[in-house]
Write a protein that holds these residues in place. Structure first.
Motif, PDB file in Angstrom:
ATOM      1  N   UNK A 117      37.247  35.918  60.932  1.00 26.30           N
ATOM      2  CA  UNK A 117      36.784  37.295  61.031  1.00 26.30           C
ATOM      3  C   UNK A 117      37.821  38.315  60.614  1.00 26.30           C
ATOM      4  N   UNK A 118      39.089  38.042  60.901  1.00 24.35           N
ATOM      5  CA  UNK A 118      40.144  39.030  60.668  1.00 24.35           C
ATOM      6  C   UNK A 118      40.861  38.860  59.334  1.00 24.35           C
ATOM      7  N   UNK A 119      41.101  37.620  58.916  1.00 26.48           N
ATOM      8  CA  UNK A 119      42.015  37.418  57.797  1.00 26.48           C
ATOM      9  C   UNK A 119      41.485  37.828  56.422  1.00 26.48           C
ATOM     10  N   UNK A 120      40.196  37.634  56.097  1.00 31.43           N
ATOM     11  CA  UNK A 120      39.753  38.137  54.786  1.00 31.43           C
ATOM     12  C   UNK A 120      40.022  39.635  54.633  1.00 31.43           C
ATOM     13  N   UNK A 121      39.756  40.388  55.696  1.00 34.43           N
ATOM     14  CA  UNK A 121      39.994  41.824  55.661  1.00 34.43           C
ATOM     15  C   UNK A 121      41.486  42.122  55.571  1.00 34.43           C
ATOM     16  N   UNK A 122      42.289  41.434  56.380  1.00 44.22           N
ATOM     17  CA  UNK A 122      43.732  41.656  56.346  1.00 44.22           C
ATOM     18  C   UNK A 122      44.304  41.345  54.969  1.00 44.22           C
ATOM     19  N   UNK A 123      43.862  40.244  54.380  1.00 40.93           N
ATOM     20  CA  UNK A 123      44.446  39.797  53.112  1.00 40.93           C
ATOM     21  C   UNK A 123      43.987  40.628  51.917  1.00 40.93           C
ATOM     22  N   UNK A 124      42.720  41.049  51.923  1.00 37.68           N
ATOM     23  CA  UNK A 124      42.153  41.653  50.708  1.00 37.68           C
ATOM     24  C   UNK A 124      41.651  43.083  50.891  1.00 37.68           C
ATOM     25  N   UNK A 125      41.569  43.563  52.121  1.00 39.01           N
ATOM     26  CA  UNK A 125      41.061  44.915  52.348  1.00 39.01           C
ATOM     27  C   UNK A 125      42.098  45.980  52.022  1.00 39.01           C
ATOM     28  N   UNK A 146      31.712  35.575  60.348  1.00 37.44           N
ATOM     29  CA  UNK A 146      32.093  35.199  58.980  1.00 37.44           C
ATOM     30  C   UNK A 146      30.850  34.606  58.327  1.00 37.44           C
ATOM     31  N   UNK A 147      30.220  35.351  57.439  1.00 38.02           N
ATOM     32  CA  UNK A 147      28.928  34.955  56.875  1.00 38.02           C
ATOM     33  C   UNK A 147      29.115  34.454  55.449  1.00 38.02           C
ATOM     34  N   UNK A 148      29.279  33.144  55.308  1.00 44.20           N
ATOM     35  CA  UNK A 148      29.511  32.524  54.008  1.00 44.20           C
ATOM     36  C   UNK A 148      28.441  31.498  53.664  1.00 44.20           C
ATOM     37  N   UNK A 149      28.201  30.534  54.546  1.00 41.77           N
ATOM     38  CA  UNK A 149      27.311  29.403  54.245  1.00 41.77           C
ATOM     39  C   UNK A 149      25.867  29.843  54.049  1.00 41.77           C
ATOM     40  N   UNK A 190      30.527  42.939  63.809  1.00 48.67           N
ATOM     41  CA  UNK A 190      30.921  43.124  62.417  1.00 48.67           C
ATOM     42  C   UNK A 190      30.904  41.781  61.707  1.00 48.67           C
ATOM     43  N   UNK A 191      30.185  41.740  60.592  1.00 45.40           N
ATOM     44  CA  UNK A 191      30.145  40.529  59.778  1.00 45.40           C
ATOM     45  C   UNK A 191      30.917  40.747  58.488  1.00 45.40           C
ATOM     46  N   UNK A 192      31.755  39.782  58.124  1.00 42.29           N
ATOM     47  CA  UNK A 192      32.309  39.736  56.775  1.00 42.29           C
ATOM     48  C   UNK A 192      31.365  38.876  55.957  1.00 42.29           C
ATOM     49  N   UNK A 193      30.667  39.488  55.030  1.00 41.17           N
ATOM     50  CA  UNK A 193      29.601  38.834  54.275  1.00 41.17           C
ATOM     51  C   UNK A 193      30.062  38.642  52.832  1.00 41.17           C
ATOM     52  N   UNK A 194      29.790  37.475  52.294  1.00 38.49           N
ATOM     53  CA  UNK A 194      30.158  37.169  50.911  1.00 38.49           C
ATOM     54  C   UNK A 194      28.887  37.097  50.076  1.00 38.49           C
ATOM     55  N   UNK A 195      28.902  37.815  48.954  1.00 41.45           N
ATOM     56  CA  UNK A 195      27.693  37.921  48.142  1.00 41.45           C
ATOM     57  C   UNK A 195      28.052  37.898  46.666  1.00 41.45           C
ATOM     58  N   UNK A 196      27.088  37.496  45.880  1.00 43.16           N
ATOM     59  CA  UNK A 196      27.229  37.473  44.421  1.00 43.16           C
ATOM     60  C   UNK A 196      26.969  38.885  43.888  1.00 43.16           C
ATOM     61  N   UNK A 197      27.884  39.369  43.041  1.00 43.87           N
ATOM     62  CA  UNK A 197      27.687  40.678  42.411  1.00 43.87           C
ATOM     63  C   UNK A 197      27.526  40.565  40.902  1.00 43.87           C
TER      64      UNK A 197
END
Length: 592
Positions: A117-125, A146-149, A190-197
């Motif tokens: 939940x925390x690290x994607x934001x910390x690393x890339x935000x 963490x919404x990936x699968x 809060x969800x970190x969601x990964x999506x195709x753009x």
């Protein structure tokens, strides 16, 4: 071969690591241990008494416990001080995960909050995003998901179908799709969601629970982890403000970096869960009597106790060696600087190979030892009166979550080959020189007989892996298609990492402490027998599968490599019996 100027992921296979270059848990300071004690007391005083309610799915209680954990700083370790956290080392964060594990549902909720939940934001935000959300995650005020699968893209992350499309006014992204198996879903704010753009572009989005168009499926009826909330999360044209989008076009890297850290942290937790299991097994073995004797007197029970202690020692050695390497990789990053995302990504990807290998080994060790604990307790172990049935159910997820073990075995070899092809590691030179006795792959043993034997086995496993890789790459067919062989070679590589970690920890600890070396050496010897056997079996399978193309010199090298720890090197029965005595005397995992 010339040593690398600084540690690189995968380099352990190609060159000797010196004992002073690794971290071992015996190096924890008094302050570090106090933090670990805080986590341990929190688990025993506040979490375990509520296990029945947690397992019934009382998610409101879990949320309350997470807030209490936040008040003690147990959610803030990964978050830098500038964003309201504590900025603890990777070693101490591993220690916290270790101490919280025995209630695995709570531990998984904690891992998703603090890592995924925390690290994607910390690393890339960006700084504004991190300032807005990380303090809430670190305090427990907000729960993270963490919404990936997805249903059709579990391990195949790049096959996701959820899409985020810019709105006509450019102020939002319109998010549509469905995510599956989302831990913390029912309590997440809060969800970190990964999506195709785009066709090959992926992005991460911060989506608040109260967003219009976001809905949840029912709670999944799972085999284990009954205390976690696991649901589908559905996005029906959810409008996500542009300022909540990060890692634009790099979302897959944000996901992979977080998963690397998650793999490492899960197996740090496994160390703690297994220590608790061993303590209960030792106590039972001393109290339970059959035919007028405690069952701990019997050889086959002692065999189980010794195997538990040895495998825990080996996993602990690998986990904290990796923690020290990660700490070095992340050192010097200024979290609110412009170059932070680039530096964080490089650090999180550096030891991906080791994270994968440790995750495979740790999850399978947890499975094996949880099963043995049930067996040791007989009928009682099969009931819900004791915690072993729950532990067995819960640990089963570890071989699937954060990447299925089959996929991660392939990843170990794929990542190593990629590093060789890009020149990061001199892999092809190492493969060509693998049979050269003038090229040491393990640090000197300094004349200690038992350790010299382990060193020989570690050296042999490394050479076998390099020779097998050389033969694999010379096949006419694409090597990636030979998945069975690739997986076997990954097991040899993992065994090599385990053997060397055992050896280096012993060397380091013998210089750090004046305590008796017997528990240390016994644990290392018993574990080394198992790891050498794994390497030998996997390598022989790979040799047989490679067929007549495998030169006889490689076969001879393999034989020589593994004979150091064949069962005739030591008396494994006597080693296990003595280690079991140490376990019984210590009422569990011995203090080495």
């Amino acid at each position: 071969m010339t040593r690398t100027t600084h540690k690189r992921g995968g380099a352990f296979l190609l060159e000797a690591t010196l004992p002073e270059e690794i971290f071992v848990p015996e190096m924890f300071t008094a302050e570090d241990r106090l933090i670990g004690k805080t986590a341990e007391q929190f688990l025993h005083d506040r979490v375990l008494p509520h296990t029945e309610a947690i397992e019934r799915g009382d998610h409101a209680l879990v949320r309350q416990l997470m807030l209490q954990a936040g008040e003690l700083g147990l959610l803030a370790g990964d978050v830098p001080e500038v964003y309201g956290g504590l900025g603890l080392s990777h070693m101490v964060e591993a220690l916290i995960a270790e101490k919280l594990n025995f209630q695995q549902s709570f531990a998984l909720t904690h891992e998703v909050q603090t890592v995924l939940g925390a690290l994607p934001l910390l690393y890339f935000g960006n700084h504004e995003q991190k300032s807005r959300y990380l303090p809430k995650i670190a305090s427990g005020e907000w729960i993270a998901g963490f919404a990936l699968s997805e249903a059709r893209s579990g391990s195949d992350v790049l096959g996701m179908q959820t899409r985020a499309t810019p709105s006509s006014d450019g102020r939002h992204f319109i998010l549509s799709g469905e995510k599956m198996w989302i831990t913390n879903a029912g309590i997440a704010d809060l969800f970190t969601v990964f999506a195709r753009t785009g066709e090959k572009e992926f992005t991460a989005l911060l989506v608040q629970r109260n967003s219009e168009g976001l809905s949840l499926g029912r709670e999944e009826h799972k085999l284990g982890m009954h205390g976690t909330s696991t649901r589908r999360v559905v996005f029906e044209e959810v409008k996500v403000p542009r300022e909540n989008v990060f890692a634009d076009g790099m979302g897959h890297h944000a996901a992979f970096c977080a998963l690397n850290m998650g793999r490492f942290r899960l197996e740090a937790g496994a160390v703690g869960g297994l220590k608790q299991i061993l303590a209960l097994c030792a106590s039972y073995a001393k109290q339970r009597k059959t035919f007028g004797r405690p069952i701990g007197d019997y050889g086959l029970i002692r065999h189980k106790l010794a195997e538990m202690a040895a495998h825990i020692f080996a996993l602990e050695s690998m986990v904290y060696r990796l923690a020290g390497d990660l700490e070095e990789a992340f050192s010097g990053i200024v979290p609110d600087s412009e170059e932070a995302p680039t530096r964080y990504r490089a650090a999180a990807e550096e030891f991906a190979l080791e994270c994968c290998a440790v995750k495979v080994i740790g999850s399978e060790v947890y499975s094996y030892l949880a099963d043995e604990a049930i067996q040791l307790h007989g009928g009682y172990g099969y009931t819900e009166e004791l915690p072993f049935a729950r532990a067995w159910r819960d640990q089963r997820l570890l071989r699937i979550g954060e990447g299925a073990n089959e996929l991660l075995r392939i990843a170990v070899v794929t990542q190593l080959m990629r590093r060789g092809q890009t020149g990061i590691l001199p892999l092809w030179q190492a493969m060509a020189e693998a049979e050269s006795a003038n090229r040491p792959l393990v640090a000197p043993a300094e004349g200690k007989d038992a350790l010299a034997t382990i060193a020989d086995a570690a050296d042999g496993a490394k050479r076998s892996a390099l020779l097998l890789l050389r033969e694999l790459t010379q096949r006419e067919e694409p090597w990636r298609e030979a998945q069975e062989i690739v997986a076997a070679i990954a097991d040899v590589i993992g065994a090599a990492y385990g053997l060397e970690s055992l050896y280096l920890r012993c060397l380091r600890c013998l210089k750090l402490t004046d305590r008796s070396a017997e528990p240390l050496l016994l644990s290392a010897q018993v574990a080394a027998i198992a790891y050498a056997d794994t390497a030998y079996r996997a390598a022989n399978y790979a040799v047989a599968s490679l067929g007549i193309g495998m030169p006889m010199s490689a076969n001879r090298s393999l034989e020589k490599a593994m004979e150091a720890l064949r069962l005739n090197a030591w008396n494994p029965m006597q080693l296990r019996r003595r280690l079991a005595e140490v376990v019984l005397e210590a009422d569990g995992y011995p203090n080495v």
